[in-house]
Design a protein around this motif. Structure first.
Motif, short mmCIF file in Angstrom:
data_model
loop_
_atom_site.label_atom_id
_atom_site.label_comp_id
_atom_site.label_asym_id
_atom_site.label_seq_id
_atom_site.Cartn_x
_atom_site.Cartn_y
_atom_site.Cartn_z
N LYS A 16 0.83 -1.20 0.00
CA LYS A 16 0.00 0.00 0.00
C LYS A 16 0.86 1.25 0.00
O LYS A 16 0.57 2.22 -0.69
N ALA A 17 1.94 1.22 0.77
CA ALA A 17 2.85 2.36 0.81
C ALA A 17 3.54 2.53 -0.54
O ALA A 17 3.69 3.66 -1.02
N ALA A 18 3.92 1.43 -1.16
CA ALA A 18 4.56 1.50 -2.48
C ALA A 18 3.56 2.01 -3.52
O ALA A 18 3.92 2.81 -4.39
N SER A 22 3.99 5.40 -5.62
CA SER A 22 3.98 5.42 -7.08
C SER A 22 2.93 6.38 -7.60
O SER A 22 3.15 7.06 -8.60
N TRP A 23 1.78 6.48 -6.92
CA TRP A 23 0.75 7.44 -7.33
C TRP A 23 1.23 8.87 -7.13
O TRP A 23 0.97 9.75 -7.95
N ILE A 24 1.96 9.11 -6.03
CA ILE A 24 2.50 10.44 -5.78
C ILE A 24 3.51 10.80 -6.86
O ILE A 24 3.47 11.90 -7.42
N VAL A 28 3.24 13.82 -9.60
CA VAL A 28 4.27 14.85 -9.74
C VAL A 28 4.74 14.93 -11.19
O VAL A 28 4.91 16.03 -11.73
N MET A 29 4.93 13.79 -11.82
CA MET A 29 5.38 13.78 -13.21
C MET A 29 4.33 14.38 -14.14
O MET A 29 4.66 15.15 -15.04
#
Length: 56
Positions: A16-18, A22-24, A28-29
């Motif tokens: 879940k943290a990963a 990855s969504w963050i 940002v990208m």
């Protein structure tokens, strides 16, 4: 069997943290890409205005 069940919640939390990370990163990208595209679009518009102003 208790070792397997004890490891699963930890792996689930890590995944879940990963996923969140990855969504963050993805956000940002996308935001950076939009800002770069928008900046170039505005700069192109300003350059076009200067070009048209010089050739009037």
């Amino acid at each position: 069997m208790s070792d397997e069940t004890a490891e699963r919640p930890k792996d689930k939390k890590k995944s879940k943290a990963a996923d969140r990370d990855s969504w963050i990163e993805r956000g940002v990208m996308i935001r950076a890409g939009l800002y770069i595209f928008g900046t170039h679009l505005i700069a192109g518009w300003v350059m076009l205005l200067f070009y048209l102003g010089q050739h009037k």
